[in-house]
Scaffold this motif. Structure first.
Motif, PDB file in Angstrom:
ATOM      1  N   ASP A 183      50.745  21.035  -9.456  1.00 25.17           N
ATOM      2  CA  ASP A 183      48.759  21.210  -9.873  1.00 25.17           C
ATOM      3  C   ASP A 183      48.617  20.504 -10.356  1.00 25.17           C
ATOM      4  OD1 ASP A 183      50.150  23.654 -11.325  1.00 25.17           O
ATOM      5  OD2 ASP A 183      51.405  23.007 -12.669  1.00 25.17           O
ATOM      6  N   LEU A 184      47.354  20.172 -10.291  1.00 24.74           N
ATOM      7  CA  LEU A 184      46.009  19.748 -10.146  1.00 24.74           C
ATOM      8  C   LEU A 184      45.850  18.964 -11.470  1.00 24.74           C
ATOM      9  CD1 LEU A 184      43.106  18.658  -8.123  1.00 24.74           C
ATOM     10  CD2 LEU A 184      42.275  19.946  -9.685  1.00 24.74           C
ATOM     11  N   PRO A 185      46.193  17.495 -11.203  1.00 22.28           N
ATOM     12  CA  PRO A 185      46.269  16.624 -12.336  1.00 22.28           C
ATOM     13  C   PRO A 185      44.762  16.988 -12.626  1.00 22.28           C
ATOM     14  CG  PRO A 185      46.741  15.130 -10.628  1.00 22.28           C
ATOM     15  CD  PRO A 185      46.576  16.358  -9.720  1.00 22.28           C
ATOM     16  N   SER A 186      44.718  16.197 -13.653  1.00 27.98           N
ATOM     17  CA  SER A 186      43.059  15.466 -14.896  1.00 27.98           C
ATOM     18  C   SER A 186      42.728  14.007 -14.364  1.00 27.98           C
ATOM     19  CB  SER A 186      43.285  15.599 -16.403  1.00 27.98           C
ATOM     20  OG  SER A 186      43.921  14.446 -17.274  1.00 27.98           O
ATOM     21  N   LEU A 187      41.326  14.281 -14.835  1.00 27.99           N
ATOM     22  CA  LEU A 187      41.044  13.390 -14.178  1.00 27.99           C
ATOM     23  C   LEU A 187      42.099  11.689 -14.920  1.00 27.99           C
ATOM     24  CD1 LEU A 187      37.482  13.110 -13.212  1.00 27.99           C
ATOM     25  CD2 LEU A 187      38.500  12.860 -11.831  1.00 27.99           C
ATOM     26  N   ALA A 234      39.093  16.107  -6.315  1.00 29.04           N
ATOM     27  CA  ALA A 234      39.841  16.429  -6.952  1.00 29.04           C
ATOM     28  C   ALA A 234      40.416  17.504  -6.246  1.00 29.04           C
ATOM     29  CB  ALA A 234      40.125  16.146  -8.053  1.00 29.04           C
ATOM     30  N   SER A 235      39.098  18.551  -6.641  1.00 27.21           N
ATOM     31  CA  SER A 235      39.166  19.613  -6.022  1.00 27.21           C
ATOM     32  C   SER A 235      39.501  20.106  -4.497  1.00 27.21           C
ATOM     33  CB  SER A 235      38.342  20.676  -6.468  1.00 27.21           C
ATOM     34  OG  SER A 235      38.012  20.649  -7.956  1.00 27.21           O
ATOM     35  N   TRP A 236      38.537  19.194  -3.933  1.00 24.40           N
ATOM     36  CA  TRP A 236      39.202  18.604  -1.921  1.00 24.40           C
ATOM     37  C   TRP A 236      40.262  18.578  -1.598  1.00 24.40           C
ATOM     38  CZ3 TRP A 236      39.809  16.381   1.452  1.00 24.40           C
ATOM     39  CH2 TRP A 236      40.230  15.985   3.516  1.00 24.40           C
ATOM     40  N   VAL A 237      40.686  17.872  -2.237  1.00 29.28           N
ATOM     41  CA  VAL A 237      42.325  16.953  -2.413  1.00 29.28           C
ATOM     42  C   VAL A 237      43.256  18.185  -2.142  1.00 29.28           C
ATOM     43  CG1 VAL A 237      43.953  15.631  -2.741  1.00 29.28           C
ATOM     44  CG2 VAL A 237      41.598  14.501  -2.382  1.00 29.28           C
ATOM     45  N   ALA A 289      46.014   9.881  -2.283  1.00 27.41           N
ATOM     46  CA  ALA A 289      47.907   9.262  -2.579  1.00 27.41           C
ATOM     47  C   ALA A 289      48.555   9.226  -4.126  1.00 27.41           C
ATOM     48  CB  ALA A 289      48.001   8.469  -1.801  1.00 27.41           C
ATOM     49  N   LEU A 290      46.929   8.760  -4.617  1.00 29.52           N
ATOM     50  CA  LEU A 290      47.346   8.492  -6.072  1.00 29.52           C
ATOM     51  C   LEU A 290      47.453   9.913  -6.942  1.00 29.52           C
ATOM     52  CD1 LEU A 290      46.247   6.975  -7.733  1.00 29.52           C
ATOM     53  CD2 LEU A 290      44.063   6.757  -8.552  1.00 29.52           C
ATOM     54  N   MET A 291      46.716  10.708  -6.455  1.00 27.46           N
ATOM     55  CA  MET A 291      46.389  12.086  -7.216  1.00 27.46           C
ATOM     56  C   MET A 291      48.154  12.548  -6.656  1.00 27.46           C
ATOM     57  SD  MET A 291      42.984  13.740  -5.835  1.00 27.46           S
ATOM     58  CE  MET A 291      43.096  15.351  -6.701  1.00 27.46           C
ATOM     59  N   GLN A 292      48.581  12.756  -5.946  1.00 25.00           N
ATOM     60  CA  GLN A 292      50.043  12.849  -5.634  1.00 25.00           C
ATOM     61  C   GLN A 292      50.745  12.608  -6.407  1.00 25.00           C
ATOM     62  OE1 GLN A 292      51.282  13.435  -1.527  1.00 25.00           O
ATOM     63  NE2 GLN A 292      49.105  13.255  -0.797  1.00 25.00           N
TER      64      GLN A 292
END
Length: 338
Positions: free
Chosen positions: A305-309, A292-295, A86-89
């Protein structure tokens, strides 16, 4: 159908964080002290860790991550224990200033259990394997774990059965031959020794080090109440170290917090959680990058797009705490990675 996280993102864009208030409010999605290492938050308060760190903490209890995020964005707390996906989204959509600063309980206590006669993961090929539903967390994560263990997962007969207790009962009844369950589900079985644990929780996490939950704070809280954020982190790390050093102390604290649970079960859980404590705060770069890669492979991330850490993690407060109290490298768990 609109993602609940997207809906919360829209809500958060309209709500401003109010001025900091005392005490420091910690939002959790458990309505009572949970029977997992995440219990360290409530037990830190019960054991006086927050008080000794110089911060007054109160708990705001909600149900599930979406409501925890909504409460945090609405200014109803300063820190919330929420899911990483959820945080990554939220970060991927570019409109949140929430940052993970700690993970008091990095992983779900999943294990792979099988019927009698199935002794190794290699024996699973061609067998029936129970999951919550196709694409569920237990399904997707377990397939990753089994693939890394050398199992040809396309040769499994996947059976959707629902909740872990239902899958466990199906395993005992011979309706399936293996499944994923939590440590808690295992010890709740009438005869836990009736199933074979092929991969325990430590091996499961080692095969797929996916961090599932973190404690996040808004940037405004980091700017105005950083000393309290660090005090909360310090209290939780020190409590985790004490429970790692003496599992019986966790069982005793839980017996006080949850008198409804049999003490023998708590002692057994303490043994099973021996390597599960976030003795260095639970935010390790290598594990977070893997997570992150798995999510990012999930359906919820399609088109994003995959956000940076750096867009959703801030190591600064935890690193400041570890600089004061030192790094724990003696327990063989939660090894520091930066």
């Amino acid at each position: 159908m609109k993602s609940p996280v997207l809906a919360l993102f829209a809500l958060g864009a309209l709500v401003a964080l109010p001025a900091a208030a005392d005490p420091f409010r910690l939002i959790v999605s458990d309505l009572e002290t949970p029977l997992v290492p995440n219990s360290v938050m409530e037990l830190a308060q019960q054991g006086g860790y927050f008080e000794r760190a110089g911060v007054e903490v109160t708990f705001v209890r909600v149900q599930q991550t979406p409501l925890a995020i909504a409460a945090l964005q609405a200014g109803e707390g300063e820190m919330a224990n929420i899911s990483v996906d959820a945080l990554m989204q939220l970060a991927a959509r570019g409109g949140t200033d929430l940052r993970a600063v700690l993970s008091p309980n990095k992983s779900l206590p999943f294990l792979i259990a099988a019927a009698e006669g199935i002794e190794t993961v290699a024996d699973l090929e061609g067998r029936s394997f129970g999951v919550g539903r196709l694409g569920s967390l237990d399904h997707s994560l377990s397939m990753t774990v089994l693939q890394r263990a050398g199992v040809a997962v396309d040769r499994l007969d996947i059976v959707s059965l629902g909740q872990p207790n239902v899958r466990a009962q199906a395993l005992l009844a011979g309706q399936i031959e293996a499944t994923t369950m939590s440590i808690g589900t295992l010890i709740s079985l009438p005869d836990p020794e009736a199933v074979n644990v092929l991969l325990d929780a430590d091996a499961y996490y080692a095969a797929a080090p996916v961090v599932t939950k973190v404690n996040a704070v808004p940037q405004a809280v980091l700017d105005t109440r950083r000393a309290e954020v660090e005090a909360v982190i310090e209290a939780l790390v020190l409590a985790s170290r004490d429970f790692a050093a003496d599992g019986a102390s966790w069982a005793s604290a839980m017996a006080e917090a949850r008198p409804d649970v049999d003490r023998d079960d708590l002692d057994q859980l303490a043994t099973l959680y021996a390597q599960s404590w976030s003795v260095n705060g639970g935010l390790q770069r290598d594990e977070l990058e893997y997570t992150a890669s798995w999510v990012a492979q999930s359906e919820d991330f399609q088109g994003l797009d995959l956000p940076s850490l750096e867009a959703w993690v801030d190591f600064g407060p935890l690193d400041a705490v570890l600089a004061r109290i030192g790094v724990d490298d003696s327990a063989g768990m939660d090894s520091l990675s930066r």
